[in-house]
Design an enzyme around this catalytic site. Structure first.
Site, PDB file in Angstrom:
ATOM      1  N   ASP A  12       0.782  -1.098   0.072  1.00 30.48           N
ATOM      2  CA  ASP A  12      -0.324  -0.355   0.269  1.00 30.48           C
ATOM      3  C   ASP A  12       1.275   1.490  -0.095  1.00 30.48           C
ATOM      4  OD1 ASP A  12      -3.033   0.856   0.276  1.00 30.48           O
ATOM      5  OD2 ASP A  12      -1.253   2.153   1.638  1.00 30.48           O
ATOM      6  N   ASN A  68      -1.725  13.159  -4.416  1.00 27.80           N
ATOM      7  CA  ASN A  68      -3.145  13.747  -4.897  1.00 27.80           C
ATOM      8  C   ASN A  68      -3.674  15.333  -4.455  1.00 27.80           C
ATOM      9  OD1 ASN A  68      -4.003  11.550  -6.064  1.00 27.80           O
ATOM     10  ND2 ASN A  68      -4.958  10.438  -5.152  1.00 27.80           N
ATOM     11  N   ASP A  79      -1.988   8.863 -10.573  1.00 22.95           N
ATOM     12  CA  ASP A  79      -2.045   8.029 -11.832  1.00 22.95           C
ATOM     13  C   ASP A  79      -0.688   7.785 -11.931  1.00 22.95           C
ATOM     14  OD1 ASP A  79      -4.573   7.741 -11.249  1.00 22.95           O
ATOM     15  OD2 ASP A  79      -5.073   8.720 -13.130  1.00 22.95           O
ATOM     16  N   GLU A  97      -4.478   2.629  -3.589  1.00 22.81           N
ATOM     17  CA  GLU A  97      -3.368   2.585  -3.634  1.00 22.81           C
ATOM     18  C   GLU A  97      -3.076   1.051  -3.553  1.00 22.81           C
ATOM     19  OE1 GLU A  97      -4.452   4.420  -0.028  1.00 22.81           O
ATOM     20  OE2 GLU A  97      -4.797   3.966  -2.079  1.00 22.81           O
TER      21      GLU A  97
END
Length: 385
Positions: free
Chosen positions: A247, A255, A264, A290
Site C-alpha cells: 500500500d 493527490n 495515477d 493504492e
C-alpha cells in the site's frame, strides 16, 4: 441439383456476412474470412446465371473468384495466428491463375486444363499460409481449423486428379456446368467450406470472448489484474504459498499536492516496479486505490519476505521526480498459507493485518504476519512531500 446450386451462394454469403459482422469486434482476421466467403458465394453463383451469359465467361469469372476467395481466406488464417508473409507472391499466384484461366478457356478452349490450373493455384494460395501457421495453433479450435484447411487443399487436388485420370471432365463448358464433376465439386466444396467456416468462426469468436474477458479482468491504468482477474487466476492455483500486500504511504497527500494525474502516474510506476521481481506463477493485482496484492504459489514466508524487501528497496531507490512528484514510499504486509486455510483470502487477511502493523509502526517498511511495532527499522528514505 438446381436447388442445391441455388443454396450454395446463400450459405456462403451468410457466412461471409457473419464474419463481417463479427469483424466489428475482431478486426484482425474476421474481415478477411468474410471477404473470402463472399467471393466464394459469388463464384458459386456463376453456374446458375442465365444462358445469356456465355459459359466460358462464367467459368473464367468463377475461377477468378475462387482464387480470390482462397487468397483472402489464407490472409485470414495468417491474421488469426498472428503470422506475416509477403503479399506479392500470393498476388502473383492470383495473377498467374487468372492468366492460366484466360488461356485455357478462350485460346485452348480446354475445361480440363482450366480446372487443373485453377485447382492447383487456389491450393497454393491456401497451403502456403497453412504451412506458415501449422506449428502455432494455441488450442483445440485452432488445431481443428488447420486440419480442415489441409482437408480443403487435399480435396481440391485429389478430386481434380481423380476426375482427370478417369477422363470425366467434359469437353465444353455448357456440358461441364451440368456434369457430375461440377456437382461433386460443389458438394465437397460446400461441406468442407461449411466446416472451415464454423472452425474459423469458433476461433474468431473465442478470441473476441477472451479479449473482452481480459478487459473485464484488468485494471486499465496499470495493466495488472483487477480483483476479478486475481480471483480467477489465483483460484486456478493451489492456495499453498504466500501473499504480499503493498500500500502506498500517504497517497492522499500525493493527490492533494500534485493532482490526480500525478497520483495515477505514481500508481502506474509502482505497478511497473512491482513487476520487476519475477517469481514463477506469481499473480499480481491492483485491488483498487493504492493497494496491490501479490500471490506467490508454493513460496514460503521467508522467501516471500525477501521478495517484499526487494520491492521495497526498488521503490526507495526510484527517482520519482521523473514523473513530477517527490519521494514515494510504500508499506508491505507478508503472510503464508497454513494447513487449515480454506481460501487465499484467509492468507490475505493475515497479510492485511501485517500491513496495518507496518503502517502503525511508522510506514515505509515490511512486516510479516505476527510482527508488531518492534519490527525491523525501515530503510532510509526521503519523506513524502
Amino acid at each position: 441439383m438446381e436447388n442445391f446450386a441455388f443454396l450454395l451462394p446463400v450459405i456462403f454469403c451468410a457466412f461471409g456476412l457473419t464474419f463481417l459482422f463479427v469483424g466489428r469486434h475482431e478486426r484482425r482476421s474476421a474481415p478477411w474470412w468474410g471477404i473470402g466467403y463472399l467471393c466464394a458465394a459469388l463464384g458459386f453463383i456463376m453456374p446458375i446465371l442465365p444462358e445469356t451469359f456465355p459459359g466460358p465467361f462464367r467459368s473464367l469469372t468463377a475461377d477468378t473468384l475462387f482464387l480470390l476467395a482462397l487468397s483472402f481466406n489464407g490472409q485470414g488464417l495468417l491474421a488469426q495466428f498472428r503470422r506475416h508473409l509477403p503479399v506479392w507472391p500470393r498476388a502473383l499466384l492470383v495473377a498467374v491463375g487468372i492468366l492460366a484461366s484466360v488461356v485455357s478457356t478462350f485460346i485452348l478452349e480446354n475445361p480440363t486444363l482450366a480446372l487443373a490450373a485453377n485447382d492447383l493455384l487456389t491450393s497454393l494460395c491456401f497451403v502456403v499460409p497453412a504451412l506458415a501457421v501449422m506449428r502455432h495453433a494455441r488450442g483445440a479450435a485452432e488445431r481443428v481449423l488447420v486440419a480442415i484447411v489441409f482437408l480443403v487443399v487435399a480435396d481440391s487436388l485429389v478430386r481434380n486428379i481423380v476426375m482427370t485420370v478417369l477422363n470425366r471432365n467434359p469437353s465444353d463448358f455448357e456440358t461441364f456446368l451440368l456434369s457430375p464433376y461440377a456437382f461433386l465439386m460443389q458438394t465437397t466444396s460446400t461441406v468442407i467450406g461449411i466446416l472451415m467456416a464454423l472452425a474459423a468462426l469458433a476461433c474468431v469468436t473465442l478470441e473476441v470472448i477472451d479479449r473482452y474477458k481480459d478487459v473485464a479482468e484488468r485494471d486499465p491504468l496499470t495493466g495488472l489484474l483487477n480483483r476479478r482477474g486475481f480471483d480467477r487466476l489465483s483460484g486456478q492455483k493451489t492456495i499453498a504459498g504466500a501473499v504480499i500486500v503493498c500500500d502506498i504511504d500517504h497517497f492522499k497527500r500525493v493527490n492533494d499536492q500534485y493532482g490526480h494525474a500525478a497520483g495515477d502516474a505514481v500508481i502506474a510506476e509502482l505497478a511497473r516496479i512491482l513487476t520487476l521481481e519475477p517469481v514463477d506463477g506469481a499473480v499480481l493485482a491492483r485491488f483498487g486505490g493504492e493497494e496491490f496484492v501479490l500471490f506467490l504459489p508454493g513460496v514460503a514466508c521467508e522467501a516471500a519476505r525477501a521478495v517484499a524487501h526487494a520491492m521495497h528497496a526498488r521503490i526507495g531507490s526510484t527517482d520519482w521526480t521523473r514523473i513530477g512528484v517527490g519521494a514515494v514510499t510504500a508499506s508491505f504486509g507478508v503472510s503464508a498459507s497454513r494447513s487449515g486455510d480454506l481460501s487465499i483470502y484467509e492468507v490475505m487477511a493475515r497479510a492485511d493485518r501485517a500491513l496495518y502493523a507496518a503502517k502503525t509502526a511508522g510506514r515505509n517498511r515490511v512486516f510479516t504476519e505476527g510482527e508488531r511495532a518492534a519490527g525491523p527499522r525501515p530503510a532510509p528514505a526521503r519523506a513524502v512531500a
